[in-house]
Motif scaffolding. Structure first.
Motif, short mmCIF file in Angstrom:
data_model
loop_
_atom_site.label_atom_id
_atom_site.label_comp_id
_atom_site.label_asym_id
_atom_site.label_seq_id
_atom_site.Cartn_x
_atom_site.Cartn_y
_atom_site.Cartn_z
N ILE A 4 0.87 -1.19 0.00
CA ILE A 4 0.00 0.00 0.00
C ILE A 4 0.89 1.21 0.00
CG2 ILE A 4 -1.86 1.25 1.12
CD1 ILE A 4 -2.48 -1.05 2.75
N ARG A 161 -5.34 13.98 -4.41
CA ARG A 161 -5.95 12.68 -4.07
C ARG A 161 -5.27 11.50 -4.76
NH1 ARG A 161 -8.91 13.86 0.49
NH2 ARG A 161 -10.22 15.67 0.10
N ALA A 165 -3.06 9.82 -1.72
CA ALA A 165 -3.91 8.65 -1.40
C ALA A 165 -3.08 7.39 -1.57
CB ALA A 165 -5.12 8.62 -2.31
N LYS A 166 -3.28 6.45 -0.64
CA LYS A 166 -2.55 5.19 -0.74
C LYS A 166 -3.45 4.10 -1.29
CE LYS A 166 0.75 6.29 2.80
NZ LYS A 166 1.47 5.91 3.98
N GLY A 167 -2.90 3.29 -2.15
CA GLY A 167 -3.63 2.16 -2.70
C GLY A 167 -2.67 1.02 -2.96
N VAL A 236 -8.44 11.02 -10.72
CA VAL A 236 -9.24 10.63 -9.56
C VAL A 236 -10.73 10.81 -9.84
CG1 VAL A 236 -9.36 12.81 -8.26
CG2 VAL A 236 -9.23 10.62 -7.03
N GLN A 239 -12.50 7.62 -10.35
CA GLN A 239 -12.90 6.87 -9.14
C GLN A 239 -14.23 7.38 -8.59
OE1 GLN A 239 -11.15 4.37 -8.79
NE2 GLN A 239 -9.02 4.84 -9.34
N HIS A 240 -14.41 8.68 -8.63
CA HIS A 240 -15.67 9.26 -8.15
C HIS A 240 -16.83 8.87 -9.08
CE1 HIS A 240 -13.37 11.35 -5.18
NE2 HIS A 240 -12.79 12.17 -6.03
N LYS A 242 -16.98 6.06 -10.77
CA LYS A 242 -17.30 4.66 -10.47
C LYS A 242 -18.13 4.53 -9.19
CE LYS A 242 -15.88 1.31 -12.42
NZ LYS A 242 -16.46 0.55 -13.57
N GLU A 243 -17.89 5.43 -8.23
CA GLU A 243 -18.70 5.42 -7.00
C GLU A 243 -20.14 5.84 -7.32
OE1 GLU A 243 -17.88 4.78 -3.71
OE2 GLU A 243 -15.78 4.32 -4.11
N LYS B 35 -8.06 1.75 0.25
CA LYS B 35 -7.54 3.07 -0.14
C LYS B 35 -7.48 3.90 1.14
CE LYS B 35 -7.69 3.38 -4.91
NZ LYS B 35 -8.77 3.40 -5.88
N GLN B 36 -6.40 4.63 1.28
CA GLN B 36 -6.25 5.47 2.47
C GLN B 36 -5.82 6.84 2.00
OE1 GLN B 36 -2.84 6.30 4.28
NE2 GLN B 36 -4.21 7.73 5.28
N ARG B 54 -10.64 3.22 3.56
CA ARG B 54 -11.77 2.52 2.96
C ARG B 54 -11.33 1.09 2.63
NH1 ARG B 54 -14.72 4.75 -1.64
NH2 ARG B 54 -16.54 4.09 -0.44
N VAL B 59 -12.30 -1.08 -3.94
CA VAL B 59 -12.53 0.30 -3.47
C VAL B 59 -12.12 1.25 -4.59
CG1 VAL B 59 -11.94 2.01 -1.72
CG2 VAL B 59 -12.00 -0.41 -1.11
N TYR B 60 -13.01 2.14 -4.95
CA TYR B 60 -12.67 3.11 -6.00
C TYR B 60 -12.13 4.40 -5.39
CZ TYR B 60 -15.03 0.05 -9.33
OH TYR B 60 -15.38 -1.02 -10.10
N SER B 61 -13.03 5.25 -4.89
CA SER B 61 -12.60 6.58 -4.43
C SER B 61 -11.81 6.50 -3.13
CB SER B 61 -13.85 7.45 -4.22
OG SER B 61 -13.50 8.58 -3.49
N PRO B 62 -10.78 7.33 -3.00
CA PRO B 62 -10.05 7.38 -1.72
C PRO B 62 -10.74 8.26 -0.68
CG PRO B 62 -8.98 8.81 -3.33
CD PRO B 62 -10.16 8.18 -4.04
N VAL B 63 -11.88 8.84 -1.05
CA VAL B 63 -12.52 9.82 -0.18
C VAL B 63 -13.79 9.25 0.44
CG1 VAL B 63 -13.60 12.11 -0.13
CG2 VAL B 63 -11.63 11.71 -1.61
#
Lengths: 585, 191
Positions: A4, A161, A165-167, A236, A239-240, A242-243, B35-36, B54, B59-63
């Motif tokens: 991560i 972000r 942001a960590k992934g 990013v 990602q939003h 996709k949410e 995601k952090q 999350r 997990v998609y968004s980090p927020v």
């Protein structure tokens, strides 16, 4: 094995795994950790440059000499490096060159919200926009390939972000380092007008080839789903999206300049409503509209300001937000960042606040001196502007017959970055401002990086340490004095003398950053019998101070939290009743 | 499995980021996507800090969006109040009862709400205050407040507590292992 890591760490890791040879840059949130991580990994040479222009130019030299190179900076750093970038795009590269730029939509720690995608268009260079840490890792590798295949610098753009942001990241096989030849090629690397004219033609042709590449590269990916709504997005924002709409059709752009026109046209033709989701500027939308392709939902519904999130996207598409939350609790005391307990800036701003002078400020921790109750900074524009702006103010003051001298406050790193030239101008053009250089021997606000004044370099080890006072003198400034801002009376006297003496005047405080150098002094205590509750000490804006509880009708007295106090003694000097001293026991 | 959202709030310098790292690494060790994200830069200067973790299959968004957090961990009561609207209905809040004055209060520009805990209880029916500082001190280091806070929510996470302990062990330096593990179990016992 997966790790991560943040986007910045992923870029650093991939730089080492992708044959990287040389990295340079200037600290700036949210980009800073990238170079720090290259240094921590310890496999590749890296260094801090005094500013972004120098960082990029050094990376250009490294590329010409045959080494894959990386320059890192925050969005506003590209403004500083832009002079190099705009001609680098003509020369192209020898070994691959990546300019990593971190944007800050929402301005979490920046002075503006500029969108670096404009620079890719402006400089006619390819730009990659990763959507998570894995892509940040992957895009460095493919970025070098594009850079070398098309003989172009490449911009790798992140946002806060992505950078922070960590992934999960899967590391790829390491590419062995290959350093190419340093070849003399005058028409390629000497941009005299005659060579530049030929190169410009090549740049335009290169852009057309990159457009063809954009149509077929897997970096630009269509995810067909429900065709009621089709969304074009990148970074990013993907990602939003996709949410918000896990089942919608999406054209996810990885290569965000140049755009794949055919792919976009085909995608828009397959969906009922075409939506563009992008943070900040309407870069995609304007280009897509110019292609004659319809955009049903775009910047008319999504703000140019701030970050995007799933609810903003849903509401732009005409739907209610999926989540209903409580309203935030109102009227809570704000908790802004502030000078650390023990910081040498506190004494300086206590005096500047008292003297009520106009302070031309700069970018660094000391910018916090603008906040109440100190409220002792009155303009902050960009790196180095404190000195040059104070010079302009002084000239107009003179024309207007105003006698007060403006005061410029700048830190050591910002002075090296672009304050020196402003001071040179002040000396050369018969200026009349007081310049205070807060030399805490670190680039503080970004977390304490090394700089030419710290005597240390990024990869560890000592180096030459610039003598600021000597430097200031050779620029032509005759009045230079050292101050100690922990001593308020002395500091006040020095500032007054600097204000009264005609001509440029420079004061230098050399107290080290207490956070970076872990300075710990004996804590202070308050004699509750002597404290009158007058609150004079509270003007120092120190979080170690606070009011205790008092019986009805009496003034609460000040207390010092020994867990927070760092013994700087500024509050003891603000106290007229001698109530504060080093705590016993 | 739907995404499990954790929000961690506190004051710069309290170790919010380390706590986030422990939770994120623990999720990864369990084979989950994670995601952090936190916003730092000015975080060390005593400002308000908020971090998101999350966890889920994908997990998609980090927020973390307001109104969607399963758990809010706050290292300070005022910060609990500031971010309580991040909780989903019925979401759990664990907060450290020890207050830290913001600079606005320290300089007399604002007052710290005396009824902060009552306000927290009004805003969240599932709120638990703990004395994290004294638990950390008992464990051997006042700075272990972050591990106390992680411990306090450990049994409410979709992660086995043994995995969290393993991650804390691997991330702690020499002498810190013992202190951090004590802080973790102290936190778990307090909530």
């Amino acid at each position: 094995m997966k790790k991560i890591i943040s986007g910045n760490e992923a870029i650093a890791l991939s730089f080492g795994d992708s044959g990287g040879v040389f990295a340079s840059g200037y600290p700036g949130t949210p980009s800073t950790e990238t170079l720090e991580e290259v240094a921590r990994l310890g496999e590749v040479y890296c260094e801090w440059a005094p500013n972004e222009k120098v960082g990029l130019e050094s990376a250009i030299g490294a590329s010409i000499a045959g080494g894959r190179s990386l320059a890192t900076m925050k969005h506003v750093g590209v403004n500083v490096a832009a002079d190099a970038l705009m001609t680098l795009t003509y020369t192209g590269v020898n070994a691959g060159l990546i300019l990593m730029v971190a944007d800050d939509p929402g301005m979490h720690s920046s002075q503006n919200e500029q969108d670096s995608r404009n620079y890719a268009k402006f400089a006619k260079v390819p730009m990659l926009d990763p959507a998570d840490s894995q892509e940040a890792y992957d895009f460095v590798r493919v970025g070098f390939e594009i850079s070398e295949q098309f003989d172009t610098p490449l911009m790798l753009r992140t946002t806060t972000r992505i950078s922070h942001a960590k992934g999960c990241v899967e590391q790829k096989e390491k590419i062995p380092v290959k350093v190419g030849e340093l070849v003399k090629n005058v028409p390629k690397y000497v941009m005299l007008p005659n060579f530049g004219k030929l190169k410009h033609v090549e740049v335009e042709a290169r852009l057309l080839k990159l457009q063809e590449y954009a149509e077929t590269t897997p970096l630009n990916r269509v995810e067909m789903g429900d065709t009621e709504l089709g969304i074009i997005t990148s970074g990013v924002s993907y990602q939003h999206v996709k949410e918000a709409y896990p089942n919608a059709s999406i054209l996810k752009l990885g290569l965000v300049h140049p755009l794949p026109e055919k792919k976009i046209r085909e995608f828009a033709g397959r969906v009922k409503r075409c939506m563009v989701v992008e943070e900040m500027d309407a870069i995609f939308e304007e280009q897509i509209r110019a292609m004659g392709i319809r955009v049903d939902i775009g910047k008319d519904k999504i703000s140019y300001c701030g970050e995007v999130n799933a609810d903003i996207i849903r509401s732009a598409a005409g739907e209610a937000p999926a989540t209903v939350s409580l309203a935030p609790v109102e009227n809570l005391p704000q908790r802004p960042p502030t000078f650390c307990p023990g910081c040498a800036h506190r004494g300086l701003f206590s005096i500047l606040s008292k003297l009520k002078v106009f302070v031309s400020g700069d970018i660094g921790c000391y910018t916090l001196g603008a906040l109440p109750p100190l409220s002792a900074m009155h303009s902050v524009i960009d790196m180095g502007a404190s000195i040059s702006a104070a010079h302009g103010m002084a000239k107009v003051n003179e024309i207007a017959g105003r006698t007060e001298k403006p005061v410029a406050v700048i830190g050591d790193s910002t002075f090296f970055h672009s304050g020196i030239t402003g001071l040179l101008s002040m000396a050369y053009n018969d200026g009349n401002a007081l310049v205070i250089i807060m030399d805490n021997r670190t680039t503080g606000m970004t977390g304490g990086q090394e700089n030419p004044g710290s005597g240390q370099v990024l990869q560890g080890g000592s180096s030459k340490q610039v003598d600021i006072a000597a430097l200031v003198k050779v620029l032509g400034i005759e009045n230079v004095a050292e101050i100690n801002t922990y001593n308020l009376a002395e500091t006040e006297a020095a500032i007054k003398k600097g204000m009264e003496t005609p001509g440029p005047y420079v004061l230098i405080d050399k107290n080290p950053c207490i956070l970076r150098y872990r300075v710990k002094k004996p804590v202070m205590g308050v004699d509750q019998d002597k404290c009158t509750g007058c609150r004079a000490c509270l003007k120092a804006a120190c979080v170690a101070l606070g009011l205790g509880s008092a019986p009805e009708g009496e003034k609460p007295k000040v207390q010092i939290d020994p867990n927070i106090c760092n013994g700087c003694g500024v509050c003891t000097q603000l106290c007229k009743f001698d109530a504060m001293s080093v705590a016993k026991g | 499995m739907s995404v499990f959202n954790i929000v961690i709030a506190g004051v710069g310098g309290q170790g919010v980021l380390m706590a986030s790292k422990v939770l994120a690494e623990s999720a990864l060790a369990c084979g989950m996507d994670v995601k952090q994200n936190e916003v730092h830069g000015m975080a060390q200067r005593g400002g308000s800090v908020i971090s998101f973790v999350r966890i889920g299959e994908q997990v998609y968004s980090p927020v973390v969006m307001p109104g969607t957090a399963d758990i809010l961990i706050s290292f300070e009561p005022l910060e609990a109040l500031r971010y309580v609207h991040y909780l989903k209905p019925g979401g759990m809040l664990v907060y450290n009862k020890v207050t830290i004055n913001p600079s606005t209060v320290a300089s007399g520009l604002a007052t710290y709400p005396r009824d902060v805990e009552e306000q927290i209880t009004r805003a969240c029916s599932n709120a638990h205050g703990i004395e994290a500082l004294s638990i950390a001190q008992k464990a051997g280091n006042a700075k272990a407040v972050n591990m106390v806070m992680v411990g306090s929510v450990m049994k409410n996470l979709p992660i086995d507590s043994l995995v969290v302990e393993g991650v804390v062990k691997s991330l702690s330096k020499d002498k810190g292992v013992d202190v951090n593990l004590k802080a973790l179990s102290g936190g778990a016992a307090a909530a």
